[in-house]
Design a protein around this motif. Structure first.
Motif, mmCIF file in Angstrom:
data_model
loop_
_atom_site.group_PDB
_atom_site.id
_atom_site.type_symbol
_atom_site.label_atom_id
_atom_site.label_comp_id
_atom_site.label_asym_id
_atom_site.label_seq_id
_atom_site.Cartn_x
_atom_site.Cartn_y
_atom_site.Cartn_z
ATOM 1 N N ARG A 1 -18.433 33.941 45.468
ATOM 2 C CA ARG A 1 -17.230 33.150 45.210
ATOM 3 C C ARG A 1 -17.400 32.318 43.945
ATOM 4 N N LEU A 2 -18.661 32.076 43.535
ATOM 5 C CA LEU A 2 -18.955 31.203 42.407
ATOM 6 C C LEU A 2 -20.086 31.792 41.575
ATOM 7 N N MET A 3 -19.869 31.852 40.258
ATOM 8 C CA MET A 3 -20.927 32.285 39.334
ATOM 9 C C MET A 3 -21.136 31.152 38.322
ATOM 10 N N ILE A 4 -22.356 30.600 38.319
ATOM 11 C CA ILE A 4 -22.717 29.533 37.389
ATOM 12 C C ILE A 4 -23.598 30.145 36.302
ATOM 13 N N ASP A 5 -23.147 30.039 35.082
ATOM 14 C CA ASP A 5 -23.805 30.619 33.909
ATOM 15 C C ASP A 5 -24.538 29.488 33.189
ATOM 16 N N LEU A 6 -25.868 29.382 33.397
ATOM 17 C CA LEU A 6 -26.656 28.260 32.893
ATOM 18 C C LEU A 6 -27.161 28.522 31.476
ATOM 19 N N HIS A 7 -26.974 27.526 30.611
ATOM 20 C CA HIS A 7 -27.461 27.586 29.228
ATOM 21 C C HIS A 7 -28.132 26.266 28.872
ATOM 22 N N ARG A 8 -28.961 26.299 27.808
ATOM 23 C CA ARG A 8 -29.601 25.102 27.280
ATOM 24 C C ARG A 8 -29.286 24.990 25.800
ATOM 25 N N GLY A 9 -28.825 23.817 25.398
ATOM 26 C CA GLY A 9 -28.515 23.579 23.999
ATOM 27 C C GLY A 9 -29.285 22.384 23.464
ATOM 28 N N LEU A 10 -29.023 22.033 22.231
ATOM 29 C CA LEU A 10 -29.705 20.940 21.550
ATOM 30 C C LEU A 10 -28.703 19.849 21.180
ATOM 31 N N ASP A 11 -29.028 18.607 21.562
ATOM 32 C CA ASP A 11 -28.268 17.441 21.131
ATOM 33 C C ASP A 11 -29.279 16.327 20.915
ATOM 34 N N GLU A 12 -29.567 16.043 19.679
ATOM 35 C CA GLU A 12 -30.617 15.085 19.343
ATOM 36 C C GLU A 12 -30.309 13.666 19.807
ATOM 37 N N THR A 13 -29.064 13.380 20.169
ATOM 38 C CA THR A 13 -28.716 12.035 20.630
ATOM 39 C C THR A 13 -29.113 11.802 22.084
ATOM 40 N N GLY A 14 -29.441 12.849 22.817
ATOM 41 C CA GLY A 14 -29.877 12.671 24.206
ATOM 42 C C GLY A 14 -29.293 13.717 25.126
ATOM 43 N N ARG A 15 -29.806 13.716 26.347
ATOM 44 C CA ARG A 15 -29.381 14.704 27.337
ATOM 45 C C ARG A 15 -27.910 14.507 27.694
ATOM 46 N N CYS A 16 -27.185 15.615 27.750
ATOM 47 C CA CYS A 16 -25.781 15.616 28.147
ATOM 48 C C CYS A 16 -25.443 17.030 28.611
ATOM 49 N N ALA A 17 -24.211 17.250 29.010
ATOM 50 C CA ALA A 17 -23.841 18.575 29.503
ATOM 51 C C ALA A 17 -22.365 18.841 29.262
ATOM 52 N N ASP A 18 -22.056 20.113 29.121
ATOM 53 C CA ASP A 18 -20.688 20.610 29.116
ATOM 54 C C ASP A 18 -20.538 21.544 30.308
ATOM 55 N N VAL A 19 -19.425 21.430 31.009
ATOM 56 C CA VAL A 19 -19.105 22.333 32.113
ATOM 57 C C VAL A 19 -17.789 23.015 31.756
ATOM 58 N N PHE A 20 -17.813 24.343 31.678
ATOM 59 C CA PHE A 20 -16.660 25.147 31.274
ATOM 60 C C PHE A 20 -16.080 25.866 32.486
ATOM 61 N N CYS A 21 -14.765 25.797 32.654
ATOM 62 C CA CYS A 21 -14.101 26.557 33.715
ATOM 63 C C CYS A 21 -12.600 26.631 33.412
ATOM 64 N N HIS A 22 -11.952 27.657 33.901
ATOM 65 C CA HIS A 22 -10.507 27.796 33.690
ATOM 66 C C HIS A 22 -9.696 27.137 34.802
ATOM 67 N N ASP A 23 -10.316 26.849 35.937
ATOM 68 C CA ASP A 23 -9.603 26.372 37.115
ATOM 69 C C ASP A 23 -9.406 24.857 37.050
ATOM 70 N N GLU A 24 -8.163 24.425 36.886
ATOM 71 C CA GLU A 24 -7.848 23.001 36.739
ATOM 72 C C GLU A 24 -8.211 22.202 37.981
ATOM 73 N N ASN A 25 -7.978 22.746 39.169
ATOM 74 C CA ASN A 25 -8.320 22.025 40.395
ATOM 75 C C ASN A 25 -9.828 21.818 40.509
ATOM 76 N N PHE A 26 -10.587 22.831 40.155
ATOM 77 C CA PHE A 26 -12.041 22.704 40.151
ATOM 78 C C PHE A 26 -12.467 21.589 39.188
ATOM 79 N N LEU A 27 -11.917 21.587 37.972
ATOM 80 C CA LEU A 27 -12.285 20.574 36.979
ATOM 81 C C LEU A 27 -11.920 19.171 37.453
ATOM 82 N N ARG A 28 -10.777 19.018 38.088
ATOM 83 C CA ARG A 28 -10.383 17.703 38.619
ATOM 84 C C ARG A 28 -11.368 17.244 39.697
ATOM 85 N N CYS A 29 -11.698 18.146 40.612
ATOM 86 C CA CYS A 29 -12.656 17.827 41.674
ATOM 87 C C CYS A 29 -13.996 17.411 41.070
#
Length: 190
Positions: free
Chosen positions: A73-101
């Motif tokens: 029901r759910l596929m999480i596609d994990l990646h690692r990027g570089l941000d010299e200002t510190g640890r942070c994250a982006d979460v990408f999804c098309h589902d608006e209800n999921f993003l609101r939750c």
């Protein structure tokens, strides 16, 4: 169906070790892990590279889609990027209800790094309103084929964890990614 969540690591071969560290923390009774040992190289920025990078991305995701079709029901596609200002994250999804939750759940967490929610857009979608002081929202289109990135079954969620160095991170970084995976699972539609 044993598990309804799939964590994919190693789409980009340079990120595989980070994925191994994070996937070691997930509960195998709740999350299946698909480790791609020979993923594609990260996108190159040189002249003419866009065509080859987009073709490689499209092909690996189409192969992935064939392997997971109707199994999760759910596929999480994990990646690692570089941000010299510190640890942070982006979460990408098309589902608006999921993003609101997810936005609501993130607001309740203390001690988390900056997390940005990114609405994957199809050509016919409008923006989603999620902004507040702790959760930023943005919109994006992606190279990932729409049959994957706009799928409802499984729901595609891209998770990009940015670290201040180009290393595989430290224990706190892996725990941060694991926490986000748990929060993502809690918001996935049943």
């Amino acid at each position: 169906m044993a598990n309804d969540t799939l964590l994919v690591t190693g789409i980009h071969r340079e990120e595989l070790s980070f994925g191994d560290r994070v996937s070691a923390l997930v509960d195998p009774a709740r999350v299946d892990v698909m480790r791609i040992p020979q993923g594609i190289p990260q996108t190159k920025k040189g002249p003419g590279e866009h065509f080859y990078s987009s073709a490689q991305h499209r092909e690996i995701y189409l192969q992935l889609g064939q392997q997971v079709k109707h199994r999760y029901r759910l596929m999480i596609d994990l990646h690692r990027g570089l941000d010299e200002t510190g640890r942070c994250a982006d979460v990408f999804c098309h589902d608006e209800n999921f993003l609101r939750c997810l936005g609501e759940r993130i607001r309740k967490l203390s001690g988390t790094s900056d997390i940005r929610l990114i609405h994957i857009m199809s050509p016919d979608t409008r923006g989603v309103e999620l902004n507040d002081e702790k959760v930023a929202a943005a919109e994006a289109r992606t190279w990932i084929p729409s049959k994957i990135s706009l799928s409802k079954f499984p729901l595609y969620v891209g998770l990009e964890v940015y670290l201040p160095t180009d290393s595989d991170g430290k224990e706190d970084d892996w725990k941060f990614a694991h926490l986000l995976i748990s929060e993502i699972q809690a918001c996935a539609p049943h």
